[in-house]
Design an enzyme around this catalytic site. Structure first.
Site, PDB file in Angstrom:
ATOM      1  N   LYS A 158      17.128  -1.296  11.120  1.00  0.00           N
ATOM      2  CA  LYS A 158      17.110  -0.876  11.753  1.00  0.00           C
ATOM      3  C   LYS A 158      17.917   0.266  12.612  1.00  0.00           C
ATOM      4  O   LYS A 158      18.009  -0.298  13.243  1.00  0.00           O
ATOM      5  CB  LYS A 158      15.688  -0.845  12.305  1.00  0.00           C
ATOM      6  CG  LYS A 158      14.227  -1.251  11.772  1.00  0.00           C
ATOM      7  CD  LYS A 158      13.307  -1.533  12.600  1.00  0.00           C
ATOM      8  CE  LYS A 158      11.510  -0.571  11.940  1.00  0.00           C
ATOM      9  NZ  LYS A 158      10.086  -0.896  12.990  1.00  0.00           N
ATOM     10  N   LYS A 201      12.127  -8.601  10.253  1.00  0.00           N
ATOM     11  CA  LYS A 201      11.359  -9.261   9.384  1.00  0.00           C
ATOM     12  C   LYS A 201      10.901  -8.275   8.286  1.00  0.00           C
ATOM     13  O   LYS A 201       9.732  -7.434   9.191  1.00  0.00           O
ATOM     14  CB  LYS A 201      10.237 -10.205   9.633  1.00  0.00           C
ATOM     15  CG  LYS A 201       9.308 -10.644   8.119  1.00  0.00           C
ATOM     16  CD  LYS A 201       9.925 -12.488   7.850  1.00  0.00           C
ATOM     17  CE  LYS A 201       9.497 -11.986   6.570  1.00  0.00           C
ATOM     18  NZ  LYS A 201       9.927 -12.975   5.658  1.00  0.00           N
ATOM     19  N   GLU A 275       2.097   0.729  19.219  1.00  0.00           N
ATOM     20  CA  GLU A 275       2.265   0.015  17.316  1.00  0.00           C
ATOM     21  C   GLU A 275       2.799  -0.996  16.788  1.00  0.00           C
ATOM     22  O   GLU A 275       3.936  -1.712  17.224  1.00  0.00           O
ATOM     23  CB  GLU A 275       3.222   1.452  16.775  1.00  0.00           C
ATOM     24  CG  GLU A 275       3.029   3.383  17.599  1.00  0.00           C
ATOM     25  CD  GLU A 275       3.255   4.258  16.694  1.00  0.00           C
ATOM     26  OE1 GLU A 275       3.121   5.531  15.988  1.00  0.00           O
ATOM     27  OE2 GLU A 275       4.413   3.584  15.675  1.00  0.00           O
ATOM     28  N   GLU A 287       6.816  -0.527  17.711  1.00  0.00           N
ATOM     29  CA  GLU A 287       7.571   0.231  19.281  1.00  0.00           C
ATOM     30  C   GLU A 287       6.164   1.105  19.993  1.00  0.00           C
ATOM     31  O   GLU A 287       4.907   0.411  19.664  1.00  0.00           O
ATOM     32  CB  GLU A 287       8.409   1.486  17.875  1.00  0.00           C
ATOM     33  CG  GLU A 287       7.092   2.320  17.275  1.00  0.00           C
ATOM     34  CD  GLU A 287       7.861   4.148  17.200  1.00  0.00           C
ATOM     35  OE1 GLU A 287       9.268   3.920  17.559  1.00  0.00           O
ATOM     36  OE2 GLU A 287       7.525   4.161  16.710  1.00  0.00           O
ATOM     37  N   ARG A 291       3.593   9.201  24.919  1.00  0.00           N
ATOM     38  CA  ARG A 291       3.925  10.478  25.063  1.00  0.00           C
ATOM     39  C   ARG A 291       3.168  10.812  24.448  1.00  0.00           C
ATOM     40  O   ARG A 291       2.135   9.835  23.064  1.00  0.00           O
ATOM     41  CB  ARG A 291       4.809  11.501  23.717  1.00  0.00           C
ATOM     42  CG  ARG A 291       5.015  11.041  22.537  1.00  0.00           C
ATOM     43  CD  ARG A 291       5.265  11.437  21.606  1.00  0.00           C
ATOM     44  NE  ARG A 291       6.292  10.935  20.581  1.00  0.00           N
ATOM     45  CZ  ARG A 291       5.391  10.699  19.773  1.00  0.00           C
ATOM     46  NH1 ARG A 291       4.110  11.086  19.061  1.00  0.00           N
ATOM     47  NH2 ARG A 291       6.105  10.227  18.652  1.00  0.00           N
ATOM     48  N   VAL A 294       0.411  12.709  17.500  1.00  0.00           N
ATOM     49  CA  VAL A 294      -0.513  13.668  16.561  1.00  0.00           C
ATOM     50  C   VAL A 294      -1.713  13.362  16.267  1.00  0.00           C
ATOM     51  O   VAL A 294      -2.928  14.311  16.205  1.00  0.00           O
ATOM     52  CB  VAL A 294      -0.041  14.123  15.590  1.00  0.00           C
ATOM     53  CG1 VAL A 294      -0.172  14.658  14.368  1.00  0.00           C
ATOM     54  CG2 VAL A 294       2.170  14.359  16.012  1.00  0.00           C
TER      55      VAL A 294
HETATM   56  P1  ADP Z   1       9.263   4.927  13.781  1.00  0.00           P
HETATM   57  O1  ADP Z   1      10.095   5.149  15.165  1.00  0.00           O
HETATM   58  O2  ADP Z   1      10.959   5.760  12.724  1.00  0.00           O
HETATM   59  O3  ADP Z   1       8.382   5.730  13.554  1.00  0.00           O
HETATM   60  P2  ADP Z   1       8.524   2.204  13.561  1.00  0.00           P
HETATM   61  O4  ADP Z   1       9.104   1.895  13.655  1.00  0.00           O
HETATM   62  O5  ADP Z   1       7.384   3.247  14.551  1.00  0.00           O
HETATM   63  O6  ADP Z   1       9.354   4.245  13.211  1.00  0.00           O
HETATM   64  O7  ADP Z   1       7.574   2.393  11.564  1.00  0.00           O
HETATM   65  C1  ADP Z   1       7.256   3.805  10.667  1.00  0.00           C
HETATM   66  C2  ADP Z   1       6.555   3.181   9.596  1.00  0.00           C
HETATM   67  O8  ADP Z   1       8.025   2.721   9.366  1.00  0.00           O
HETATM   68  C3  ADP Z   1       6.059   2.038  10.178  1.00  0.00           C
HETATM   69  O9  ADP Z   1       4.065   2.326  10.724  1.00  0.00           O
HETATM   70  C4  ADP Z   1       5.526   1.205   8.849  1.00  0.00           C
HETATM   71  O10 ADP Z   1       4.979   1.347   7.692  1.00  0.00           O
HETATM   72  C5  ADP Z   1       7.310   1.068   8.142  1.00  0.00           C
HETATM   73  N1  ADP Z   1       8.023  -0.672   9.346  1.00  0.00           N
HETATM   74  C6  ADP Z   1       8.649  -0.264  10.583  1.00  0.00           C
HETATM   75  N2  ADP Z   1       9.364  -1.875  10.619  1.00  0.00           N
HETATM   76  C7  ADP Z   1       7.967  -2.561   9.880  1.00  0.00           C
HETATM   77  C8  ADP Z   1       8.307  -3.921   8.739  1.00  0.00           C
HETATM   78  N3  ADP Z   1       9.403  -4.409  10.033  1.00  0.00           N
HETATM   79  N4  ADP Z   1       8.291  -4.146   7.701  1.00  0.00           N
HETATM   80  C9  ADP Z   1       7.371  -2.738   7.521  1.00  0.00           C
HETATM   81  N5  ADP Z   1       6.965  -2.020   7.395  1.00  0.00           N
HETATM   82  C10 ADP Z   1       7.919  -1.541   8.555  1.00  0.00           C
END
Ligand code: ADP
Length: 450
Positions: A158, A201, A275, A287, A291, A294
């Site tokens: 990420k 993970k 979240e 994360e 803010r 939606v």
């Molecule tokens: P963004 O800031 O780009 O929205 P997030 O960290 O909030 O990224 O993750 C968005 C989505 O990505 C999550 O709701 C989930 O569907 C998927 N996701 C993120 N991290 C993981 C993880 N460690 N394992 C599986 N799916 C993930």
């Protein structure tokens, strides 16, 4: 006191903020690009200021233009909505340095949560369960290999500065890792101007559950329960609901209390969303969004708390209008994001809406800036409406959703309504047996139903 508020956004959220201003008897100024000159928010605002041409960099992302508009209209406060400058700490600082009230969190908290690695470290320290992963950005391929072995495959690469579901790569085994990391670094550099990546993970088939919080300037923090946003496409939410069908009261109370304790220790101000991914009864922080989101209306429908009104009152220095004991869950709400996109491919299809007939009746709310004759511009995201239904329980809310989506007429451009109708009718949705990958795995199966 806030007497005049400038709305630094467009579309449905500009209108949503405008509605809150009206009900608070605060004058509203809307800034807009030339592409939005005839938007509903501009029509309904007390004053509007054109701040530039359609490309966001030259208008909605141009902090100087926005501050100049606030200056000349005599606004006291600026609400950034979501997207654009909403999570830009430098903008929040500029707003305050120019003597305006920023309707949002403290700049240092925007900054903290914008760095996903620091956000995770902080939450872990504050006692919130976090997804296992690298303790910080991974620098070298050797380090990545070591960390991935430690946490176990599959892993997710990420971007530290990522957002909007972009900049993530799933890696199933060591052979793919180094190449995926290099690609992710290049994409992160190009997309976010920050090449740093970290490992997490990869949780298989999790649900996405998030907690809404509000904090005021007097140190009070409350949570307003959760939203379940497991129906996603490319990590972007499509349908959201509250309460989550998989939590019982005990689990709900426990995670809410943990989040509130963490936010109170941080001294968090304003609206925010913490979240989590949820799997087999366990929560893992991913994360925090600093803010309004939606999907905030589902929380408004089940708690009766007007979140945008609270944001503005909090910014003005008022205490929260509710304490934790007064926040109660009532019934069930589901939100559907209706976008001007091809329902099979999700390719944006901007254009002119010829007929527009939103549904109505009990328990139905439509947050939208669209109308018959409105042209969806090609420059921004393709959200044209949010349909939110509320009823006594989940089964009834789903039936209300089915009948509301069937009433909704949008002609002239394609929309995702046919797909949303197919989702509502699907037995997995009815049984709440979905996870964040369900929609993408089920697209083929949903196709004949549209
Ligand atoms: P963004 O800031 O780009 O929205 P997030 O960290 O909030 O990224 O993750 C968005 C989505 O990505 C999550 O709701 C989930 O569907 C998927 N996701 C993120 N991290 C993981 C993880 N460690 N394992 C599986 N799916 C993930």
């Amino acid at each position: 006191m806030i007497r005049k508020l400038l709305i630094a956004n467009r579309g449905e959220i500009a209108l949503r903020i405008l509605r809150a201003c009206r009900e608070l008897e605060i004058a509203a100024v809307v800034v807009h690009s030339t592409a939005d000159a005839d938007s509903m928010a501009v029509r309904l605002a007390d004053e509007s200021v054109c701040i530039g041409p359609p490309p966001p960099r030259q208008s909605y992302l141009d902090a100087r233009q926005i501050l100049a508009a606030a200056e000349i209209t005599g606004a006291d406060a600026i609400h950034p909505g979501y997207g654009f400058l909403a999570e830009n700490a430098a903008f929040a600082r500029m707003v305050e340095e120019h003597g305006f009230v920023f309707v949002g969190p403290r700049p240092e908290h925007i900054e903290l949560m914008g760095d996903k690695v620091r956000a995770k470290e902080t939450m872990r320290r504050l006692g919130v369960p976090v997804v296992p992963g690298s303790d910080g950005p991974v620098q070298t391929p050797e380090e990545a290999v070591r960390v991935a072995r430690d946490i176990g495959y599959p892993v997710l690469v990420k971007a530290v500065a990522g957002g909007g579901g972009r900049g993530m790569k799933v890696v199933h085994d060591e052979g793919e890792l180094v190449a995926a990391m290099e690609l992710a670094r290049r994409e992160a550099e190009a997309g976010f101007g920050d090449p740093r990546v970290y490992l997490e993970k990869f949780l298989e088939r999790p649900r996405h559950i998030e907690i809404q919080v509000l904090g005021d300037r007097h140190g009070e923090v409350v949570h307003l329960f959760e939203r379940d946003c497991s129906i996603q496409r490319r990590h972007q939410k499509v349908v959201e609901e509250a309460p989550s069908p998989v939590l019982d009261d005990e689990a709900r109370r426990e995670i809410g209390e943990r989040v509130v304790a963490a936010m109170a220790e941080l001294g968090y101000l304003g609206a925010g969303t913490v979240e989590f991914l949820w799997k087999d009864g366990e929560f893992f922080f991913i994360e925090m969004n600093t803010r309004i989101q939606v999907e905030h209306p589902v929380t408004e429908m089940v708690t009766g708390v007007d979140l945008v009104r609270e944001q503005i009152l909090i910014a003005a220095g008022e205490p929260l209008s509710v304490d934790q004991g007064e926040v109660r869950l009532s019934g069930h709400a589901i939100e559907f994001r209706i976008t001007a996109e091809d329902p099979d491919t999700f390719v944006p299809r901007p254009g002119r809406i010829t007929h527009w007939h939103p549904p109505g009746g009990p328990g139905v709310r439509v947050d939208s800036h669209a109308f018959a004759g409105y042209t969806v511009p090609p420059f921004y995201d393709s959200l044209i409406a949010k349909l939110i239904v509320h009823d006594a329980d989940r089964g009834r809310a789903l039936r209300r959703a089915a009948r509301s989506l069937a009433e909704f007429v949008v002609d002239g451009i394609p929309s995702t309504i046919p797909l949303l109708r197919a989702i509502v009718e699907h037995e997995a949705m009815r049984a709440a047996a979905v996870d964040t990958g369900w929609l993408e795995r089920s697209m083929e199966e949903l196709r004949p139903r549209r």
